[in-house]
Design a protein around this motif. Structure first.
Motif, PDB file in Angstrom:
ATOM      1  N   VAL A  71       0.805  -1.231   0.000  1.00 33.08           N
ATOM      2  CA  VAL A  71       0.000   0.000   0.000  1.00 33.08           C
ATOM      3  C   VAL A  71       0.833   1.274   0.000  1.00 33.08           C
ATOM      4  CG1 VAL A  71      -1.910  -1.192   1.130  1.00 33.08           C
ATOM      5  CG2 VAL A  71      -0.218   0.018   2.523  1.00 33.08           C
ATOM      6  N   GLY A  72       2.137   1.162   0.225  1.00 34.39           N
ATOM      7  CA  GLY A  72       2.982   2.351   0.235  1.00 34.39           C
ATOM      8  C   GLY A  72       4.435   1.971   0.373  1.00 34.39           C
ATOM      9  N   PHE A  73       5.298   2.963   0.296  1.00 34.60           N
ATOM     10  CA  PHE A  73       6.731   2.703   0.396  1.00 34.60           C
ATOM     11  C   PHE A  73       7.458   3.939   0.905  1.00 34.60           C
ATOM     12  CE2 PHE A  73       5.946   4.234  -3.916  1.00 34.60           C
ATOM     13  CZ  PHE A  73       6.901   5.227  -4.051  1.00 34.60           C
ATOM     14  N   CYS A  74       8.690   3.711   1.316  1.00 37.54           N
ATOM     15  CA  CYS A  74       9.530   4.779   1.840  1.00 37.54           C
ATOM     16  C   CYS A  74      10.980   4.457   1.483  1.00 37.54           C
ATOM     17  CB  CYS A  74       9.365   4.864   3.357  1.00 37.54           C
ATOM     18  SG  CYS A  74      10.319   6.159   4.145  1.00 37.54           S
ATOM     19  N   VAL A  75      11.754   5.487   1.174  1.00 35.23           N
ATOM     20  CA  VAL A  75      13.179   5.323   0.890  1.00 35.23           C
ATOM     21  C   VAL A  75      13.958   6.257   1.817  1.00 35.23           C
ATOM     22  CG1 VAL A  75      14.991   5.431  -0.849  1.00 35.23           C
ATOM     23  CG2 VAL A  75      12.645   4.896  -1.535  1.00 35.23           C
ATOM     24  N   VAL A  76      14.911   5.690   2.549  1.00 33.69           N
ATOM     25  CA  VAL A  76      15.712   6.487   3.481  1.00 33.69           C
ATOM     26  C   VAL A  76      17.181   6.114   3.357  1.00 33.69           C
ATOM     27  CG1 VAL A  76      13.813   6.695   5.138  1.00 33.69           C
ATOM     28  CG2 VAL A  76      15.466   4.840   5.384  1.00 33.69           C
ATOM     29  N   GLY A  77      18.024   7.045   3.768  1.00 34.54           N
ATOM     30  CA  GLY A  77      19.461   6.781   3.760  1.00 34.54           C
ATOM     31  C   GLY A  77      20.206   7.976   4.304  1.00 34.54           C
ATOM     32  N   ALA A  78      21.509   7.901   4.282  1.00 35.36           N
ATOM     33  CA  ALA A  78      22.328   9.024   4.720  1.00 35.36           C
ATOM     34  C   ALA A  78      22.081  10.204   3.794  1.00 35.36           C
ATOM     35  CB  ALA A  78      23.801   8.632   4.705  1.00 35.36           C
ATOM     36  N   GLU A  83      22.620  17.996   0.188  1.00 31.41           N
ATOM     37  CA  GLU A  83      21.224  18.089   0.614  1.00 31.41           C
ATOM     38  C   GLU A  83      21.097  18.771   1.978  1.00 31.41           C
ATOM     39  OE1 GLU A  83      18.405  16.973  -0.943  1.00 31.41           O
ATOM     40  OE2 GLU A  83      19.374  16.055  -2.676  1.00 31.41           O
ATOM     41  N   THR A  84      22.173  18.758   2.767  1.00 34.11           N
ATOM     42  CA  THR A  84      22.141  19.366   4.104  1.00 34.11           C
ATOM     43  C   THR A  84      22.619  20.807   4.098  1.00 34.11           C
ATOM     44  OG1 THR A  84      24.416  18.814   4.765  1.00 34.11           O
ATOM     45  CG2 THR A  84      22.737  17.093   5.029  1.00 34.11           C
ATOM     46  N   ALA A  85      23.171  21.260   2.972  1.00 34.22           N
ATOM     47  CA  ALA A  85      23.826  22.571   2.922  1.00 34.22           C
ATOM     48  C   ALA A  85      22.861  23.715   3.171  1.00 34.22           C
ATOM     49  CB  ALA A  85      24.514  22.752   1.576  1.00 34.22           C
ATOM     50  N   GLY A  89      25.782  27.124   0.666  1.00 29.62           N
ATOM     51  CA  GLY A  89      26.349  25.950   0.024  1.00 29.62           C
ATOM     52  C   GLY A  89      27.229  25.103   0.920  1.00 29.62           C
ATOM     53  N   VAL A  90      27.405  25.517   2.174  1.00 20.85           N
ATOM     54  CA  VAL A  90      28.255  24.777   3.102  1.00 20.85           C
ATOM     55  C   VAL A  90      27.430  23.679   3.777  1.00 20.85           C
ATOM     56  CG1 VAL A  90      29.672  24.925   5.183  1.00 20.85           C
ATOM     57  CG2 VAL A  90      29.714  26.789   3.500  1.00 20.85           C
ATOM     58  N   PRO A  91      27.888  22.420   3.714  1.00 25.81           N
ATOM     59  CA  PRO A  91      27.152  21.336   4.362  1.00 25.81           C
ATOM     60  C   PRO A  91      26.976  21.583   5.864  1.00 25.81           C
ATOM     61  CG  PRO A  91      28.794  20.447   2.873  1.00 25.81           C
ATOM     62  CD  PRO A  91      29.058  21.931   2.982  1.00 25.81           C
ATOM     63  N   ALA A  92      25.909  21.034   6.403  1.00 24.02           N
ATOM     64  CA  ALA A  92      25.633  21.183   7.833  1.00 24.02           C
ATOM     65  C   ALA A  92      26.743  20.560   8.658  1.00 24.02           C
ATOM     66  CB  ALA A  92      24.301  20.528   8.177  1.00 24.02           C
ATOM     67  N   PRO A  93      27.060  21.136   9.825  1.00 24.04           N
ATOM     68  CA  PRO A  93      28.113  20.567  10.682  1.00 24.04           C
ATOM     69  C   PRO A  93      27.837  19.125  11.092  1.00 24.04           C
ATOM     70  CG  PRO A  93      27.457  22.747  11.455  1.00 24.04           C
ATOM     71  CD  PRO A  93      26.486  22.355  10.388  1.00 24.04           C
ATOM     72  N   ASP A  94      26.543  18.754  11.174  1.00 21.26           N
ATOM     73  CA  ASP A  94      26.186  17.394  11.592  1.00 21.26           C
ATOM     74  C   ASP A  94      25.831  16.507  10.400  1.00 21.26           C
ATOM     75  OD1 ASP A  94      23.793  18.566  10.873  1.00 21.26           O
ATOM     76  OD2 ASP A  94      22.672  17.782  12.590  1.00 21.26           O
ATOM     77  N   ALA A 132      22.177   8.055  12.406  1.00 24.91           N
ATOM     78  CA  ALA A 132      21.637   9.406  12.239  1.00 24.91           C
ATOM     79  C   ALA A 132      20.965   9.873  13.525  1.00 24.91           C
ATOM     80  CB  ALA A 132      20.646   9.440  11.081  1.00 24.91           C
ATOM     81  N   ARG A 133      21.041  11.167  13.754  1.00 23.73           N
ATOM     82  CA  ARG A 133      20.402  11.766  14.926  1.00 23.73           C
ATOM     83  C   ARG A 133      19.246  12.686  14.544  1.00 23.73           C
ATOM     84  NH1 ARG A 133      23.821  11.745  19.625  1.00 23.73           N
ATOM     85  NH2 ARG A 133      22.759  13.635  20.310  1.00 23.73           N
ATOM     86  N   ARG A 134      19.261  13.141  13.305  1.00 23.83           N
ATOM     87  CA  ARG A 134      18.139  13.943  12.818  1.00 23.83           C
ATOM     88  C   ARG A 134      17.921  13.616  11.350  1.00 23.83           C
ATOM     89  NH1 ARG A 134      18.939  18.969   9.740  1.00 23.83           N
ATOM     90  NH2 ARG A 134      21.173  19.227   9.340  1.00 23.83           N
TER      91      ARG A 134
END
Length: 198
Positions: A71-78, A83-85, A89-94, A132-134
């Motif tokens: 009935v549904g799906f999800c895709v997750v990863g690092a 994507e965190t920048a 343009g600087v990536p997030a510290p975490d 991952a923490r967030r």
């Protein structure tokens, strides 16, 4: 309601995932994507892409089931650094502790039965197990139901947006972020009916 569950996708699940994606996009993305993009969706090609994604250990593909139905799906990863920048343009510290929900979709006819919430809970568990923490997710501004779903789960826009060019029009997305320790009570409602994602 038949037994509902979430489990890792297998290569044999690729046809159903592709069908759900194509059918749902064609019914729920009409306000977001141009008709030409939706008309050009090729289920066979989408299925091949899903087989590759399921076999790729850089991300986890999860499916929601009700009885014998997918009935549904999800895709997750690092989360990729870009994507965190921030706007600079600087990536997030975490960045090393940030996960990405790349897609979370429940077929509208199975909406409001808790499947989106179960997928989100499983996504959080998967990302936490990977360190991952967030998490972050990109959601079209026009997708009010998905924005409400993530906000209910404790996520909020972090001030960054991006514009995607689909050829005939642009799609503006907001980046939301939040903790991964979801509680069942926070995500037990699915606002996905008639919408492209949670």
């Amino acid at each position: 309601m038949a037994h509902a569950a979430v489990r890792p996708a297998l290569p044999a699940d690729a046809p159903e995932i592709a069908r759900i994606q194509c059918d749902t996009w064609r019914t729920a993305y009409t306000r977001i994507l141009p008709a030409a993009v939706l008309d050009e969706l090729d289920v066979t090609a989408v299925e091949a892409s899903w087989r590759e994604a399921i076999d790729d250990d850089r991300a986890a593909v999860l499916i929601a089931t009700e009885g014998d139905w997918t009935v549904g799906f999800c895709v997750v990863g690092a989360a990729p650094a870009e994507e965190t920048a921030g706007a600079d343009g600087v990536p997030a510290p975490d960045v090393a502790e940030t996960g990405l929900i790349a897609s979370l979709l429940v077929e509208p006819r199975w909406g409001r039965r808790g499947h989106g919430g179960r997928l989100l809970l499983a996504a959080g568990e998967e990302l936490r197990a990977a360190g991952a923490r967030r998490g972050i997710v990109w959601v079209p501004i026009a997708d009010a139901a998905s924005l409400a779903f993530y906000k209910l789960a404790g996520w909020a826009p972090d001030g960054l947006s991006r514009t995607l060019d689909t050829g005939d029009r642009t799609v503006r997305e907001l980046r939301l972020t939040g903790p991964l320790d979801f509680q069942a009570a926070e995500v037990n409602e699915d606002p996905e009916s008639g919408q492209p994602a949670e």
